[in-house]
Design a protein around this motif. Structure first.
Motif, short mmCIF file in Angstrom:
data_model
loop_
_atom_site.label_atom_id
_atom_site.label_comp_id
_atom_site.label_asym_id
_atom_site.label_seq_id
_atom_site.Cartn_x
_atom_site.Cartn_y
_atom_site.Cartn_z
N ILE A 9 0.86 -1.17 0.00
CA ILE A 9 0.00 0.00 0.00
C ILE A 9 0.90 1.23 0.00
CG2 ILE A 9 -1.80 1.28 1.22
CD1 ILE A 9 -2.69 -1.46 0.12
N LEU A 10 0.70 2.10 -0.99
CA LEU A 10 1.52 3.30 -1.11
C LEU A 10 0.74 4.51 -0.61
CD1 LEU A 10 2.85 2.68 -4.73
CD2 LEU A 10 3.91 2.01 -2.57
N ARG A 11 1.39 5.37 0.13
CA ARG A 11 0.76 6.59 0.62
C ARG A 11 0.91 7.70 -0.43
NH1 ARG A 11 -0.16 7.03 6.02
NH2 ARG A 11 -1.43 8.73 5.25
N LEU A 12 0.16 8.77 -0.27
CA LEU A 12 0.09 9.84 -1.26
C LEU A 12 1.45 10.39 -1.69
CD1 LEU A 12 -1.66 11.69 -2.99
CD2 LEU A 12 -1.83 13.23 -1.02
N LYS A 29 -8.24 13.05 -11.61
CA LYS A 29 -8.24 11.81 -12.40
C LYS A 29 -8.98 10.69 -11.68
CE LYS A 29 -4.10 12.52 -15.17
NZ LYS A 29 -4.72 12.29 -16.46
N VAL A 30 -8.84 10.60 -10.35
CA VAL A 30 -9.60 9.61 -9.58
C VAL A 30 -11.09 9.83 -9.78
CG1 VAL A 30 -10.21 8.85 -7.24
CG2 VAL A 30 -7.81 9.16 -7.85
N ASP A 31 -11.53 11.09 -9.65
CA ASP A 31 -12.95 11.42 -9.82
C ASP A 31 -13.46 11.10 -11.23
OD1 ASP A 31 -13.16 12.27 -7.20
OD2 ASP A 31 -12.93 14.41 -7.71
N ALA A 32 -12.59 11.24 -12.22
CA ALA A 32 -12.98 10.97 -13.61
C ALA A 32 -12.87 9.49 -13.97
CB ALA A 32 -12.10 11.80 -14.56
N GLY A 33 -12.34 8.65 -13.07
CA GLY A 33 -12.17 7.24 -13.35
C GLY A 33 -10.94 6.94 -14.20
N LYS A 34 -10.01 7.88 -14.23
CA LYS A 34 -8.80 7.72 -15.05
C LYS A 34 -7.55 7.45 -14.21
CE LYS A 34 -10.89 8.36 -18.90
NZ LYS A 34 -11.04 7.22 -19.78
N PHE A 35 -7.76 7.15 -12.93
CA PHE A 35 -6.67 6.81 -12.03
C PHE A 35 -7.24 5.88 -10.97
CE2 PHE A 35 -3.48 7.39 -8.71
CZ PHE A 35 -2.31 7.43 -9.47
N PRO A 36 -6.46 4.93 -10.49
CA PRO A 36 -6.98 3.98 -9.49
C PRO A 36 -7.52 4.68 -8.25
CG PRO A 36 -4.81 3.30 -10.26
CD PRO A 36 -5.07 4.67 -10.83
N ALA A 52 -1.99 -1.41 -8.69
CA ALA A 52 -2.90 -0.52 -9.44
C ALA A 52 -2.14 0.67 -10.00
CB ALA A 52 -4.04 -0.06 -8.54
N ILE A 53 -1.20 1.20 -9.23
CA ILE A 53 -0.39 2.32 -9.70
C ILE A 53 0.49 1.87 -10.86
CG2 ILE A 53 1.37 4.02 -9.08
CD1 ILE A 53 -1.48 4.41 -7.82
N ARG A 54 1.07 0.68 -10.75
CA ARG A 54 1.90 0.15 -11.84
C ARG A 54 1.08 -0.07 -13.11
NH1 ARG A 54 6.93 1.34 -10.23
NH2 ARG A 54 7.27 0.64 -8.11
N ASP A 55 -0.16 -0.55 -12.97
CA ASP A 55 -1.05 -0.71 -14.13
C ASP A 55 -1.28 0.64 -14.81
OD1 ASP A 55 -1.30 -3.43 -13.76
OD2 ASP A 55 -3.29 -3.29 -12.81
N TRP A 56 -1.55 1.66 -14.00
CA TRP A 56 -1.79 2.99 -14.55
C TRP A 56 -0.53 3.49 -15.27
CZ3 TRP A 56 0.51 7.76 -13.82
CH2 TRP A 56 -0.16 8.84 -14.38
N ASP A 64 -8.56 3.19 -17.66
CA ASP A 64 -9.95 3.38 -17.24
C ASP A 64 -10.21 2.42 -16.08
OD1 ASP A 64 -12.70 3.64 -16.91
OD2 ASP A 64 -13.10 3.66 -19.05
N VAL A 65 -10.71 2.96 -14.97
CA VAL A 65 -10.95 2.17 -13.78
C VAL A 65 -11.87 0.99 -14.10
CG1 VAL A 65 -12.02 2.18 -11.49
CG2 VAL A 65 -10.54 4.05 -12.18
N GLY A 66 -12.85 1.19 -14.95
CA GLY A 66 -13.78 0.12 -15.31
C GLY A 66 -13.10 -1.08 -15.93
N ASP A 67 -11.97 -0.87 -16.58
CA ASP A 67 -11.23 -1.98 -17.20
C ASP A 67 -10.42 -2.77 -16.18
OD1 ASP A 67 -12.18 -1.03 -19.60
OD2 ASP A 67 -10.32 0.00 -20.14
N HIS A 68 -10.25 -2.26 -14.97
CA HIS A 68 -9.36 -2.87 -13.98
C HIS A 68 -10.07 -3.26 -12.68
CE1 HIS A 68 -6.62 -0.78 -16.69
NE2 HIS A 68 -5.78 -1.76 -16.37
N GLN A 69 -11.32 -3.53 -12.73
CA GLN A 69 -12.05 -3.92 -11.51
C GLN A 69 -12.20 -5.41 -11.42
OE1 GLN A 69 -15.66 -1.74 -11.23
NE2 GLN A 69 -14.59 0.15 -10.80
#
Length: 69
Positions: A9-12, A29-36, A52-56, A64-69
């Motif tokens: 788990i990575l912190r901010l 980007k989180v709000d737009a679904g473009k970041f984990p 998740a960060i590495r995927d991004w 797109d968050v929808g592709d990675h759920q």
């Protein structure tokens, strides 16, 4: 990351350093679904799964968050 390695788990600050994003851009980007999305660690503490960060980071333009759920 190998399958038997636990996901860290990575912190901010670490996420901002890895991605090169500023805080406001990251949350936009989180709000737009473009970041984990972050996960809750404690009542006032959140973090992001390293996987998740590495995927991004592999393809930030088309993530797109929808592709990675």
């Amino acid at each position: 990351m190998s399958p038997d390695t636990p996901d860290r788990i990575l912190r901010l600050p670490t996420v901002l350093q890895l991605t090169g994003l500023c805080r406001s851009t990251l949350y936009r980007k989180v709000d737009a679904g473009k970041f984990p999305r972050q996960i809750r660690i404690a009542e006032r503490c959140v973090g992001w799964r390293e996987s998740a960060i590495r995927d991004w980071m592999r393809n930030p333009m088309f993530y797109d968050v929808g592709d990675h759920q």
